[in-house]
Design a protein around this motif. Structure first.
Motif: not given
Length: 668
Positions: A113-122, A597-615
């Motif tokens: 499932v994590a692999l699915m989320l990661t590739i889909q986010a990528l 915080l990732l979205h407002n401070v670091f502007d990483f919101g678009d990468y959230y799904a990818l980061i969580s999948g890899l984690a």
């Protein structure tokens, strides 16, 4: 009759995708014993590479890209796309599936499932979220069949995939590697002693699976275009086909795929007829795979072959919770202070984290304590949320009566989905629940006759004349609403701790450890599973109602299958066997405070799904107990070293185990 024949042939284009995906699933399962929920996602990567090469001559890589001076020809672009798919298959095997080959079913399901989320986010990051066209590699045409003109492209597509399936059958039947793979599926230890490397066999099967699945997607997507959401979830009907084939027959896969594709195509024709009921016009084709899965697993669930394994591995340990009033009060007061001193999006992020904690807690109940792998928790939450819209605007039920009533409706739905768990568990139950979640999403949440496109408004909660709504004027996160969510969450957590620390919790753990032993000791296993599914769905329903109140108006996007899988990801990251893990999951969950915080401070919101999948992949492989479990283990180790007396010289002493820590292993 000619119209039906035309639609049957049109369905063969979709059947080509099913043949490719189910053939890939078969290869992976027979070589590794893993149900690869990411088969559709991995297959669409090569298809996207091919499509982009033909669009503008860009070879898109996971990081960076290469520009060709001119667009490659169709054969060259297809070859490059297939090569990228094969490389992804090898990486998937060595980095993801190989480390969990002997892990329990839960870890294997979670990592796929994590692999699915990661590739889909990528894919979304690299190619965009919208539907893109893909060039057809099969020319258009028509031919006469029984006096009816039908499209020839779909017939050619199906023919290509049938030919590839014949090669898979020949591989298993006539080659030494295929025979060894079949032998390892029956007895991995015996195959190893005979000199076969199960690891190399699995790598070869993964490469073949990537090739055949990607070909199916390339062919089918020329009819519908590529979409990262739809093609990731096409694995669900492919799983239905695999179960019809009892996870072993290539010929049955071909026949069942053609039948399912043709039937879904004809069903779409029938839904346009005047006599077809309006309420069943949307999503009914997605109900068919769910019904197929239910029938097959009820009829043959106990006789579906499983793969031999060298060893079994324990599931993460469960710590029976105790209610400690002072620490609990400190946590509640501290959270209330944080809510009071924040405002706007930050307060809303904190509030949403509390809601997500409840949704993650539903996974703790059903998976962490009962050992049942459910992927339908978001569907239960959505059922309560949409029911809340009906009862608050149509029936006038006040808060909190409406919240309790709708959560009970979700509990009833959860107990209904629990019926297959009487006969199956593990990965097979995960197949049932994800199919149920997809069917509910498409047939109910996206059904405009049941949930109108204009929206599903929800009346603001009020209590004793006080407005507890989330918004008022420019204030998008009122403190009264946030405190209400905190109180509701505290009551639910308190109730869970009372149940988990008593006879109910111990009964859950007994069933999780060994269902036969539990039954032999007098435990009603079926009733326990019903109670567990009902309780977890009730908690998910509470979360769904709070999501509804926080939005004021619900849409299907709030409760998609991917939302549920993302919450499962963070629940496993936090620790799926403890309340502390659910709290961590709420903090790091989608739209929670870390996301804000990732979205407002670091502007990483678009990468959230990818980061969580890899984690999640890393957590399932390296640290299956999650963040909370690892912190608890370290705390136990520190306490034991401080409390034990010094050992006499020359004598080693082991730390004492916590008497409230219960280790149970996967019996499935």
């Amino acid at each position: 009759m000619s119209t039906y024949l035309q639609f049957i042939v049109l369905g063969f284009g979709l059947a080509a995708v099913y043949i490719g995906l189910s053939g890939g699933l078969l290869l992976v399962y027979r070589s590794t014993g893993i149900i690869n929920f990411a088969q559709g996602a991995t297959a669409m990567w090569g298809a996207y590479v091919f499509a982009q090469l033909r669009r503008d001559g860009t070879l898109v890589l996971p990081i960076g890209s290469l520009e060709f001076d001119e667009k490659p020809s169709t054969p060259v672009a297809l070859a490059i796309g297939l090569l990228m798919a094969l490389l992804l298959g090898l990486l998937t095997h060595y980095l993801v599936f190989r480390p969990v080959r002997r892990a329990p079913a839960l870890a294997q399901v979670v990592v796929s499932v994590a692999l699915m989320l990661t590739i889909q986010a990528l894919v979304v990051l690299r190619f965009g979220p919208n539907n893109i066209p893909i060039e057809a590699i099969v020319p258009d045409g028509s031919l006469d069949v029984f006096g009816t003109t039908v499209s020839s492209a779909e017939l050619v597509m199906a023919g290509i995939m049938v030919a590839l399936s014949a090669l898979i059958w020949a591989y298993f039947r006539f080659t030494r590697a295929g025979a060894a793979t079949r032998a390892a599926a029956e007895n991995e230890r015996g195959a190893t002693l005979m000199g076969f490397s199960a690891d190399r066999l699995a790598a070869l099967a993964m490469v073949m699976a990537s090739f055949v699945s990607t070909m199916g997607v390339v062919l089918g997507a020329s009819l519908t275009g590529l979409n990262p959401l739809n093609y990731s979830l096409l694995v669900v009907p492919a799983l239905a086909v695999l179960l019809v084939a009892r996870m072993e027959s290539v010929a049955t896969i071909v026949i069942a795929s053609l039948a399912l594709g043709a039937f879904q195509s004809v069903l779409n024709l029938l839904t346009g007829e005047n006599w077809w009921p309006v309420w069943a016009q949307s999503g009914v084709d997605q109900v068919v795979p769910f019904l197929v899965i239910i029938v097959i697993l009820f009829a043959f669930g106990g006789r579906i072959p499983s793969r031999g394994s060298l060893q079994t591995v324990k599931l993460p340990d469960v710590r029976i919770p105790r209610f400690r009033p002072i620490p609990a009060a400190v946590v509640v007061v501290a959270t209330g202070v944080l809510l009071a001193v924040t405002s706007g999006t930050y307060r809303f992020g904190l509030t949403y984290s509390i809601i997500l904690m409840l949704l993650a807690l539903s996974y703790v109940v059903i998976t962490g304590y009962l050992g049942q792998i459910s992927l339908a928790q978001a569907a239960f939450a959505g059922a309560a949320g949409f029911m809340l819209s009906k009862v608050t605007t149509g029936w006038g039920l006040p808060f909190p009566v409406a919240l309790v009533f709708c959560s009970l409706v979700a509990a009833g739905l959860g107990m209904l989905v629990a019926l297959p768990a009487f006969r199956i568990r593990g990965a097979q139950l995960a197949i049932v629940t994800i199919a149920a979640a997809l069917a509910i999403e498409r047939f109910v949440f996206n059904n405009y006759s049941l949930t109108p496109p204009s929206g599903n408004p929800i009346a603001n909660p009020t209590l004793f004349g006080l407005n507890l709504g989330v918004r008022e004027g420019s204030d998008i996160a009122r403190l009264s609403f946030s405190l209400t969510v905190l109180v509701v969450a505290a009551l639910v957590v308190w109730g869970f701790i009372r149940l988990a620390s008593g006879d109910t919790g111990r009964t859950f753990l007994a069933v999780r450890a060994n269902e036969r032993a539990a039954a032999a000791s007098g435990i009603n296993v079926r009733l326990t599973k019903l109670v567990g599914f009902g309780l977890s769905a009730f908690i998910a329903g509470v979360a769904g109602c709070l999501i509804g109140y926080s939005a004021g108006q619900l849409s299907a996007e709030s409760f998609t299958v991917f939302v549920g899988l993302q919450v499962l990801a963070v629940a496993y990251l936090g620790g799926i066997t403890s309340v502390g893990g659910a709290m961590i999951a709420g903090v790091i969950g989608p739209l929670g405070i870390v996301y804000v915080l990732l979205h407002n401070v670091f502007d990483f919101g678009d990468y959230y799904a990818l980061i969580s999948g890899l984690a999640l992949i890393a957590t399932a492989i390296v640290n299956p107990v999650g963040v909370a479990g690892e912190a608890s283990r370290i705390a136990d180790l520190v306490r034991s070293r401080r409390s034990r007396p010094p050992a006499p010289p020359g004598i080693d002493s082991a730390p004492n185990a916590d008497d409230r820590k219960v280790a149970v292993s996967d019996a499935g």
